[in-house]
Write a protein that holds these residues in place. Structure first.
Motif, PDB file in Angstrom:
ATOM      1  N   ASP A  55       0.785  -1.316  -0.235  1.00 29.46           N
ATOM      2  CA  ASP A  55      -0.006   0.033  -0.128  1.00 29.46           C
ATOM      3  C   ASP A  55       0.803   1.323  -0.085  1.00 29.46           C
ATOM      4  OD1 ASP A  55      -1.235   1.941   2.303  1.00 29.46           O
ATOM      5  OD2 ASP A  55      -2.498   1.207   0.766  1.00 29.46           O
ATOM      6  N   LEU A  56       0.282   2.270  -0.696  1.00 29.31           N
ATOM      7  CA  LEU A  56       1.409   3.367  -0.892  1.00 29.31           C
ATOM      8  C   LEU A  56       1.150   4.145   0.582  1.00 29.31           C
ATOM      9  CD1 LEU A  56       2.684   5.858  -2.410  1.00 29.31           C
ATOM     10  CD2 LEU A  56       0.649   6.793  -2.960  1.00 29.31           C
ATOM     11  N   VAL A  57       0.006   4.842   1.139  1.00 33.04           N
ATOM     12  CA  VAL A  57      -0.223   5.624   2.092  1.00 33.04           C
ATOM     13  C   VAL A  57       0.412   4.962   3.273  1.00 33.04           C
ATOM     14  CG1 VAL A  57      -1.805   6.734   3.606  1.00 33.04           C
ATOM     15  CG2 VAL A  57      -2.245   6.603   1.227  1.00 33.04           C
ATOM     16  N   ASN A  58       0.051   3.743   3.740  1.00 35.37           N
ATOM     17  CA  ASN A  58       0.654   3.074   4.903  1.00 35.37           C
ATOM     18  C   ASN A  58       2.216   3.034   4.837  1.00 35.37           C
ATOM     19  OD1 ASN A  58       0.375   1.437   7.418  1.00 35.37           O
ATOM     20  ND2 ASN A  58       1.023  -0.299   6.104  1.00 35.37           N
ATOM     21  N   ASN A  59       2.681   2.473   3.592  1.00 35.95           N
ATOM     22  CA  ASN A  59       4.133   2.089   3.679  1.00 35.95           C
ATOM     23  C   ASN A  59       4.896   3.296   3.533  1.00 35.95           C
ATOM     24  OD1 ASN A  59       3.443  -0.433   3.542  1.00 35.95           O
ATOM     25  ND2 ASN A  59       3.713  -1.057   1.684  1.00 35.95           N
ATOM     26  N   ASP A  60       4.283   4.283   2.974  1.00 31.55           N
ATOM     27  CA  ASP A  60       5.124   5.742   2.972  1.00 31.55           C
ATOM     28  C   ASP A  60       5.216   6.094   4.063  1.00 31.55           C
ATOM     29  OD1 ASP A  60       6.242   7.914   1.220  1.00 31.55           O
ATOM     30  OD2 ASP A  60       4.659   8.938   2.049  1.00 31.55           O
ATOM     31  N   GLN A  61       4.275   6.086   5.078  1.00 34.12           N
ATOM     32  CA  GLN A  61       4.490   6.480   6.229  1.00 34.12           C
ATOM     33  C   GLN A  61       5.651   5.704   7.332  1.00 34.12           C
ATOM     34  OE1 GLN A  61       0.308   6.726   7.548  1.00 34.12           O
ATOM     35  NE2 GLN A  61       0.848   8.912   8.183  1.00 34.12           N
ATOM     36  N   LEU A  62       5.403   4.207   7.060  1.00 36.71           N
ATOM     37  CA  LEU A  62       6.341   3.431   7.537  1.00 36.71           C
ATOM     38  C   LEU A  62       7.864   3.812   7.203  1.00 36.71           C
ATOM     39  CD1 LEU A  62       4.523   0.119   7.457  1.00 36.71           C
ATOM     40  CD2 LEU A  62       5.221   1.335   9.556  1.00 36.71           C
ATOM     41  N   VAL A  63       8.365   3.928   5.859  1.00 34.22           N
ATOM     42  CA  VAL A  63       9.565   4.086   5.286  1.00 34.22           C
ATOM     43  C   VAL A  63      10.058   5.440   6.001  1.00 34.22           C
ATOM     44  CG1 VAL A  63      10.593   4.994   3.264  1.00 34.22           C
ATOM     45  CG2 VAL A  63       8.954   2.973   3.113  1.00 34.22           C
ATOM     46  N   LYS A  64       9.122   6.524   6.274  1.00 32.11           N
ATOM     47  CA  LYS A  64       9.636   7.745   6.905  1.00 32.11           C
ATOM     48  C   LYS A  64      10.006   7.698   8.430  1.00 32.11           C
ATOM     49  CE  LYS A  64       7.335  10.705   3.608  1.00 32.11           C
ATOM     50  NZ  LYS A  64       5.971  11.364   3.237  1.00 32.11           N
ATOM     51  N   LYS A 118      10.803   4.735   9.986  1.00 33.64           N
ATOM     52  CA  LYS A 118      11.731   3.856  10.242  1.00 33.64           C
ATOM     53  C   LYS A 118      12.967   4.214   9.267  1.00 33.64           C
ATOM     54  CE  LYS A 118       9.204   1.622  12.958  1.00 33.64           C
ATOM     55  NZ  LYS A 118       9.391   1.547  14.409  1.00 33.64           N
ATOM     56  N   ASN A 119      12.812   5.521   8.647  1.00 34.00           N
ATOM     57  CA  ASN A 119      14.044   5.656   7.840  1.00 34.00           C
ATOM     58  C   ASN A 119      14.738   4.936   6.975  1.00 34.00           C
ATOM     59  OD1 ASN A 119      15.684   7.764   7.100  1.00 34.00           O
ATOM     60  ND2 ASN A 119      17.365   7.141   8.763  1.00 34.00           N
ATOM     61  N   LEU A 120      13.878   3.785   6.324  1.00 34.26           N
ATOM     62  CA  LEU A 120      14.079   2.738   5.382  1.00 34.26           C
ATOM     63  C   LEU A 120      14.709   3.417   4.185  1.00 34.26           C
ATOM     64  CD1 LEU A 120      11.194   0.470   6.346  1.00 34.26           C
ATOM     65  CD2 LEU A 120      13.625   0.332   7.276  1.00 34.26           C
ATOM     66  N   ASN A 121      15.488   2.715   3.385  1.00 28.29           N
ATOM     67  CA  ASN A 121      16.344   3.097   2.212  1.00 28.29           C
ATOM     68  C   ASN A 121      15.579   2.200   1.098  1.00 28.29           C
ATOM     69  OD1 ASN A 121      18.448   4.795   3.181  1.00 28.29           O
ATOM     70  ND2 ASN A 121      19.015   2.592   4.007  1.00 28.29           N
ATOM     71  N   VAL A 122      14.173   2.544   0.977  1.00 23.07           N
ATOM     72  CA  VAL A 122      13.375   1.998  -0.022  1.00 23.07           C
ATOM     73  C   VAL A 122      12.456   3.211  -0.781  1.00 23.07           C
ATOM     74  CG1 VAL A 122      13.327  -0.456   0.876  1.00 23.07           C
ATOM     75  CG2 VAL A 122      11.306   1.124   1.459  1.00 23.07           C
ATOM     76  N   ARG A 123      12.039   2.928  -1.825  1.00 20.06           N
ATOM     77  CA  ARG A 123      11.239   3.769  -2.624  1.00 20.06           C
ATOM     78  C   ARG A 123      10.140   3.259  -3.468  1.00 20.06           C
ATOM     79  NH1 ARG A 123      13.080   3.486  -7.622  1.00 20.06           N
ATOM     80  NH2 ARG A 123      15.240   2.647  -7.805  1.00 20.06           N
ATOM     81  N   ALA A 124       8.972   3.643  -3.571  1.00 17.33           N
ATOM     82  CA  ALA A 124       7.786   3.344  -4.385  1.00 17.33           C
ATOM     83  C   ALA A 124       8.110   3.426  -5.926  1.00 17.33           C
ATOM     84  CB  ALA A 124       6.443   4.179  -3.841  1.00 17.33           C
ATOM     85  N   LEU A 125       7.727   2.464  -6.484  1.00 16.92           N
ATOM     86  CA  LEU A 125       7.929   2.332  -7.961  1.00 16.92           C
ATOM     87  C   LEU A 125       6.501   2.505  -8.831  1.00 16.92           C
ATOM     88  CD1 LEU A 125      10.336   1.473  -9.844  1.00 16.92           C
ATOM     89  CD2 LEU A 125       9.499  -0.815  -9.626  1.00 16.92           C
ATOM     90  N   LEU A 161      -1.811  13.100   5.407  1.00 22.39           N
ATOM     91  CA  LEU A 161      -0.890  12.719   4.434  1.00 22.39           C
ATOM     92  C   LEU A 161      -0.068  13.849   3.866  1.00 22.39           C
ATOM     93  CD1 LEU A 161      -3.581  10.114   2.547  1.00 22.39           C
ATOM     94  CD2 LEU A 161      -1.922   9.812   4.264  1.00 22.39           C
ATOM     95  N   GLY A 162      -0.466  14.971   4.087  1.00 20.78           N
ATOM     96  CA  GLY A 162       0.511  16.111   3.226  1.00 20.78           C
ATOM     97  C   GLY A 162       0.273  16.524   2.059  1.00 20.78           C
ATOM     98  N   ILE A 163      -1.024  15.966   1.560  1.00 22.20           N
ATOM     99  CA  ILE A 163      -1.351  16.418   0.286  1.00 22.20           C
ATOM    100  C   ILE A 163      -3.071  16.282   0.204  1.00 22.20           C
ATOM    101  CG2 ILE A 163      -1.400  13.975  -0.531  1.00 22.20           C
ATOM    102  CD1 ILE A 163      -0.549  14.807  -3.518  1.00 22.20           C
ATOM    103  N   THR A 164      -3.541  17.266  -0.631  1.00 18.35           N
ATOM    104  CA  THR A 164      -5.212  17.293  -0.591  1.00 18.35           C
ATOM    105  C   THR A 164      -5.658  15.860  -1.294  1.00 18.35           C
ATOM    106  OG1 THR A 164      -5.327  18.427  -2.846  1.00 18.35           O
ATOM    107  CG2 THR A 164      -5.166  19.737  -0.622  1.00 18.35           C
ATOM    108  N   TYR A 165      -6.780  15.587  -1.046  1.00 17.93           N
ATOM    109  CA  TYR A 165      -7.576  14.316  -1.806  1.00 17.93           C
ATOM    110  C   TYR A 165      -7.471  14.702  -3.275  1.00 17.93           C
ATOM    111  CZ  TYR A 165     -11.263  11.250  -2.982  1.00 17.93           C
ATOM    112  OH  TYR A 165     -11.961  10.166  -3.689  1.00 17.93           O
TER     113      TYR A 165
END
Length: 187
Positions: free
Chosen positions: A110-119, A121-128, A173-177
């Motif tokens: 998932d984009l939303v949940n995982n984006d928050q987890l990446v931030k 936990k400071n993980l070195n991964v990105r969405a494709l 989420l830092g972005i409007t709907y």
């Protein structure tokens, strides 16, 4: 947390009156015409990955792919057989951490949940991008509760009209709907 299949079964059997993250595929349910939750699923890769764009499942042939067991994934993903290993994990954080450590070549999530987890936990991964699948989720009500469903849908429509849906997306989420939909959903 229960597996999604069990949640749907218990809802259908009448054990529950409503189901969070529902959609039109839930039998015997009443759903908002336009769900407020934009569920975006895509592949995640390591920051150093050579993958720059999602081109289709075949780009991961003979690769190790992670995903969370029990989540609702596209049938095409579940049926695809040319990965080297398709490994299920218990939750998104576990999968992202394994991706960060090089245990997977890609992780579907998932984009939303995982984006928050990446931030967090400071993980070195990105969405494709682009996304693998998108759907609108809502609160599914039992057909025996038309009044509650009507109240929910009326309030939801008011949120679209008065802009409060944009406010909450921006706040959390830092972005409007509207911008979220334009960025991730509209082609």
């Amino acid at each position: 947390m229960k597996p999604w299949a069990r949640c749907k079964l218990e809802f259908s059997s009448g054990k529950f009156n409503a189901l969070v993250d529902g959609d039109l595929d839930i039998p015997n349910s009443l759903n908002a015409k336009h769900g407020p939750i934009s569920w975006v699923i895509l592949f995640w890769v390591h920051e150093k990955s050579s993958y720059q764009k999602y081109l289709g499942y075949s780009q991961f042939d003979n690769k190790n792919i992670g995903y969370v067991r029990g989540y609702a994934y596209p049938k095409e993903f579940l049926d695809y057989r040319r990965y080297y290993h398709k490994v299920d994990v218990t939750n998104d954080l576990k999968g992202l951490e394994m991706l960060d450590k090089g245990r997977f070549d890609a992780f579907l999530g998932d984009l939303v949940n995982n984006d928050q987890l990446v931030k967090e936990k400071n993980l070195n991964v990105r969405a494709l991008a682009p996304v693998v699948e998108h759907s609108y989720l809502t609160l599914s009500f039992s057909e025996s509760l038309p009044d509650q469903h009507h109240k929910f849908e009326t309030a939801l429509n008011q949120m679209y009209q008065d802009g409060s849906i944009d406010f909450f997306y921006k706040k959390y989420l830092g972005i409007t709907y509207k911008k979220f939909i334009k960025k991730y959903v509209e082609k």
